[in-house]
Motif scaffolding. Structure first.
Motif, PDB file in Angstrom:
ATOM      1  N   ILE A 105     103.588  32.200  61.299  1.00 20.63           N
ATOM      2  CA  ILE A 105     104.117  32.914  60.136  1.00 20.63           C
ATOM      3  C   ILE A 105     103.974  34.421  60.379  1.00 20.63           C
ATOM      4  O   ILE A 105     102.900  34.909  60.726  1.00 20.63           O
ATOM      5  CB  ILE A 105     103.427  32.475  58.825  1.00 20.63           C
ATOM      6  N   ILE A 106     105.082  35.127  60.217  1.00 19.68           N
ATOM      7  CA  ILE A 106     105.120  36.573  60.419  1.00 19.68           C
ATOM      8  C   ILE A 106     105.113  37.237  59.043  1.00 19.68           C
ATOM      9  O   ILE A 106     106.003  36.980  58.230  1.00 19.68           O
ATOM     10  CB  ILE A 106     106.390  37.009  61.183  1.00 19.68           C
ATOM     11  N   PHE A 107     104.127  38.075  58.785  1.00 17.79           N
ATOM     12  CA  PHE A 107     104.027  38.766  57.505  1.00 17.79           C
ATOM     13  C   PHE A 107     104.601  40.179  57.647  1.00 17.79           C
ATOM     14  O   PHE A 107     104.193  40.937  58.519  1.00 17.79           O
ATOM     15  CB  PHE A 107     102.574  38.846  57.042  1.00 17.79           C
ATOM     16  N   ILE A 108     105.538  40.518  56.769  1.00 16.78           N
ATOM     17  CA  ILE A 108     106.113  41.860  56.732  1.00 16.78           C
ATOM     18  C   ILE A 108     105.610  42.566  55.476  1.00 16.78           C
ATOM     19  O   ILE A 108     105.594  41.970  54.389  1.00 16.78           O
ATOM     20  CB  ILE A 108     107.657  41.816  56.706  1.00 16.78           C
ATOM     21  N   ASP A 109     105.205  43.821  55.630  1.00 15.02           N
ATOM     22  CA  ASP A 109     104.734  44.620  54.485  1.00 15.02           C
ATOM     23  C   ASP A 109     103.692  43.867  53.682  1.00 15.02           C
ATOM     24  O   ASP A 109     103.764  43.774  52.447  1.00 15.02           O
ATOM     25  CB  ASP A 109     105.912  45.032  53.591  1.00 15.02           C
ATOM     26  N   THR A 110     102.712  43.333  54.382  1.00 19.65           N
ATOM     27  CA  THR A 110     101.611  42.606  53.750  1.00 19.65           C
ATOM     28  C   THR A 110     100.307  43.282  54.154  1.00 19.65           C
ATOM     29  O   THR A 110      99.820  43.107  55.277  1.00 19.65           O
ATOM     30  CB  THR A 110     101.615  41.128  54.177  1.00 19.65           C
ATOM     31  N   HIS A 111      99.768  44.093  53.250  1.00 18.65           N
ATOM     32  CA  HIS A 111      98.523  44.815  53.521  1.00 18.65           C
ATOM     33  C   HIS A 111      97.349  44.022  52.949  1.00 18.65           C
ATOM     34  O   HIS A 111      97.339  43.679  51.762  1.00 18.65           O
ATOM     35  CB  HIS A 111      98.559  46.202  52.882  1.00 18.65           C
ATOM     36  N   LEU A 112      96.369  43.757  53.813  1.00 20.33           N
ATOM     37  CA  LEU A 112      95.241  42.923  53.413  1.00 20.33           C
ATOM     38  C   LEU A 112      93.931  43.673  53.599  1.00 20.33           C
ATOM     39  O   LEU A 112      93.902  44.816  54.066  1.00 20.33           O
ATOM     40  CB  LEU A 112      95.238  41.642  54.252  1.00 20.33           C
ATOM     41  N   LYS A 113      92.824  43.022  53.254  1.00 17.89           N
ATOM     42  CA  LYS A 113      91.504  43.619  53.428  1.00 17.89           C
ATOM     43  C   LYS A 113      91.229  43.850  54.910  1.00 17.89           C
ATOM     44  O   LYS A 113      91.680  43.095  55.764  1.00 17.89           O
ATOM     45  CB  LYS A 113      90.436  42.689  52.845  1.00 17.89           C
TER      46      LYS A 113
ATOM     47  N   PHE B 218     109.988  23.206  59.060  1.00 17.66           N
ATOM     48  CA  PHE B 218     110.196  24.556  59.563  1.00 17.66           C
ATOM     49  C   PHE B 218     109.525  24.759  60.915  1.00 17.66           C
ATOM     50  O   PHE B 218     108.427  24.258  61.163  1.00 17.66           O
ATOM     51  CB  PHE B 218     109.635  25.585  58.565  1.00 17.66           C
ATOM     52  N   ASP B 219     110.196  25.553  61.754  1.00 20.49           N
ATOM     53  CA  ASP B 219     109.577  25.970  63.013  1.00 20.49           C
ATOM     54  C   ASP B 219     108.680  27.176  62.816  1.00 20.49           C
ATOM     55  O   ASP B 219     107.824  27.472  63.661  1.00 20.49           O
ATOM     56  CB  ASP B 219     110.657  26.325  64.044  1.00 20.49           C
ATOM     57  N   GLY B 220     108.886  27.899  61.730  1.00 19.23           N
ATOM     58  CA  GLY B 220     108.083  29.086  61.451  1.00 19.23           C
ATOM     59  C   GLY B 220     108.510  29.713  60.134  1.00 19.23           C
ATOM     60  O   GLY B 220     109.502  29.305  59.525  1.00 19.23           O
ATOM     61  N   PHE B 221     107.732  30.703  59.703  1.00 19.74           N
ATOM     62  CA  PHE B 221     108.033  31.401  58.448  1.00 19.74           C
ATOM     63  C   PHE B 221     107.973  32.911  58.663  1.00 19.74           C
ATOM     64  O   PHE B 221     107.260  33.411  59.533  1.00 19.74           O
ATOM     65  CB  PHE B 221     107.020  31.033  57.364  1.00 19.74           C
ATOM     66  N   ILE B 222     108.721  33.619  57.827  1.00 25.12           N
ATOM     67  CA  ILE B 222     108.581  35.065  57.688  1.00 25.12           C
ATOM     68  C   ILE B 222     108.303  35.317  56.215  1.00 25.12           C
ATOM     69  O   ILE B 222     109.044  34.866  55.349  1.00 25.12           O
ATOM     70  CB  ILE B 222     109.849  35.811  58.141  1.00 25.12           C
ATOM     71  N   ALA B 223     107.192  36.010  55.931  1.00 20.76           N
ATOM     72  CA  ALA B 223     106.763  36.238  54.551  1.00 20.76           C
ATOM     73  C   ALA B 223     106.748  37.736  54.266  1.00 20.76           C
ATOM     74  O   ALA B 223     106.222  38.515  55.056  1.00 20.76           O
ATOM     75  CB  ALA B 223     105.373  35.639  54.327  1.00 20.76           C
ATOM     76  N   VAL B 224     107.310  38.116  53.135  1.00 21.24           N
ATOM     77  CA  VAL B 224     107.466  39.541  52.811  1.00 21.24           C
ATOM     78  C   VAL B 224     106.671  39.887  51.554  1.00 21.24           C
ATOM     79  O   VAL B 224     106.836  39.253  50.506  1.00 21.24           O
ATOM     80  CB  VAL B 224     108.949  39.911  52.596  1.00 21.24           C
TER      81      VAL B 224
ATOM     82  N   LEU C   3     112.232  32.007  55.054  1.00 25.73           N
ATOM     83  CA  LEU C   3     112.036  33.412  54.699  1.00 25.73           C
ATOM     84  C   LEU C   3     111.518  33.469  53.265  1.00 25.73           C
ATOM     85  O   LEU C   3     112.233  33.139  52.317  1.00 25.73           O
ATOM     86  CB  LEU C   3     113.350  34.183  54.832  1.00 25.73           C
ATOM     87  N   LEU C   4     110.263  33.862  53.115  1.00 22.27           N
ATOM     88  CA  LEU C   4     109.583  33.822  51.821  1.00 22.27           C
ATOM     89  C   LEU C   4     109.384  35.238  51.289  1.00 22.27           C
ATOM     90  O   LEU C   4     108.663  36.033  51.887  1.00 22.27           O
ATOM     91  CB  LEU C   4     108.224  33.126  51.964  1.00 22.27           C
TER      92      LEU C   4
ATOM     93  N   ILE D  87     112.320  42.647  64.449  1.00 21.74           N
ATOM     94  CA  ILE D  87     111.054  42.465  65.172  1.00 21.74           C
ATOM     95  C   ILE D  87     110.388  41.153  64.752  1.00 21.74           C
ATOM     96  O   ILE D  87     109.876  40.394  65.581  1.00 21.74           O
ATOM     97  CB  ILE D  87     110.100  43.648  64.927  1.00 21.74           C
ATOM     98  N   ALA D  88     110.402  40.877  63.447  1.00 18.14           N
ATOM     99  CA  ALA D  88     109.778  39.651  62.938  1.00 18.14           C
ATOM    100  C   ALA D  88     110.440  38.409  63.523  1.00 18.14           C
ATOM    101  O   ALA D  88     109.763  37.486  64.001  1.00 18.14           O
ATOM    102  CB  ALA D  88     109.857  39.622  61.414  1.00 18.14           C
TER     103      ALA D  88
END
Length: 337
Positions: A144-152, A120-126, A66-67, A305-306
């Motif tokens: 990797i699941i990104f939470i609250d990560t707004h990109l272009k 790691f089996d996976g990541f969640i990035a905030v 969890l990053l 959900i993540a």
């Protein structure tokens, strides 16, 4: 006596596979009576599966990283936003026998370092930035699941180029538009914007809320006034200019609660009748004095959900939607007049 999964199976009169399925919450074809009996035996012997051995057999570590992106070296666990996302993740992780390792990230090297020491089996990035996302995409090969990560926009329009990346975001621009419009419909025209430090030219949660705030003002034919826009670092300045405001849009409940506390210390809150609305609906928002009007974003649900998305990908090999966009709900309480 060392208890093993084989001994539990013998005592229960079932196969080792059945016991394993019960432990891994995959006992779909096992009767409830059998499940209850096996769980009772496990409890009696205080049996705990050897996760390292299971990882070697299954080529799975059962470990999720969890990053949290943070400008500070140490993560602020006092911030309810951090805790509520973690609570949702932990709830699902425990149910499916995953472990989580929490790590704050300020630069790519932080992620490279943690990958050297753990598998790691996976990541969640905030809360990742565009720049950090691009670097992470190069060095992380697991989902990797990104939470609250707004990109272009081009990232989302070519999402197939990022097969291991999944996004769970709030429609922050719409949520901010909704909050600002609520104040405008109450007849307020001098509405300020109060936030943590951010870059107006880089897409982020706060930047999206800033855009939504401006769009609402323009739709009501009110010219945005940069003299009504402040960050937390400018708190003393905003306190000296309270007469300029009728209402303030604050970009997080935690920040709003701290601001109201400061206004009370300065004996300015009740005297000014300043309408304040914010975002998240953390559990303290309803307990604040007065209870805080806010946009409910349900951060715990985001965490759930993540983690559920990761479980489906890692354990069930399911194909998941890469983009999940959640809407905010206006919760009217006592800080708007």
């Amino acid at each position: 006596m060392k208890i093993t999964i084989k001994k539990i199976a013998e005592e229960a009169g079932v196969s080792v596979t059945t016991v394993s399925n019960v432990i891994n919450k995959k006992a779909h074809r096992v009767s409830q009576d059998k499940i209850d009996m096996i769980e009772e035996i496990i409890k009696k012997y205080n049996y705990s599966p050897n996760m390292n051995a299971r990882a070697l057999v299954k080529s799975s570590s059962r470990l999720i990283g969890l990053l949290y992106f943070s400008d500070q070296k140490n993560l602020d666990f006092a911030d309810p936003f951090v805790n509520e996302i973690l609570q949702g993740i932990q709830r699902v992780a425990k149910e499916h026998n995953f472990f989580t390792l929490v790590h704050s990230v300020t630069k790519t090297e932080d992620i490279e370092e943690v990958q050297k020491n753990w598998r790691f089996d996976g990541f969640i990035a905030v809360g990742f930035s565009q720049e950090l996302f691009e670097e992470v995409h190069k060095i992380i090969q697991v989902p990797i699941i990104f939470i609250d990560t707004h990109l272009k926009d081009e990232v989302y329009s070519h999402i197939e180029d990022y097969p291991n990346s999944y996004f769970i975001n709030t429609n922050d621009q719409d949520a901010s538009y909704k909050a600002t419009t609520y104040l405008l419909k109450k007849g307020l025209t001098k509405i300020g914007f109060y936030s943590y430090e951010f870059d107006k030219n880089k897409t982020s949660v706060i930047q999206q809320r800033y855009v939504g705030y401006h769009n609402a003002l323009k739709d009501f034919h009110i010219k945005p006034d940069t003299d009504l826009e402040y960050t937390e670092e400018q708190q003393s300045e905003i306190l000296n200019h309270l007469d300029d405001f009728q209402g303030i849009l604050v970009t997080a409940d935690y920040l709003a609660i701290k601001f109201i506390h400061k206004l009370k210390q300065e004996k300015s809150f009740y005297e000014r009748k300043l309408s304040i609305i914010s975002f998240d609906d953390i559990r303290y928002a309803a307990l604040n004095d007065p209870p805080l009007t806010t946009i409910r974003l349900d951060q715990t649900k985001k965490g759930e959900i993540a983690m559920k998305t990761l479980v489906n990908i890692v354990d069930e090999h399911m194909k998941e939607n890469q983009i999940t966009l959640l809407n905010g709900t206006l919760i009217v309480r006592k800080t708007t007049f």
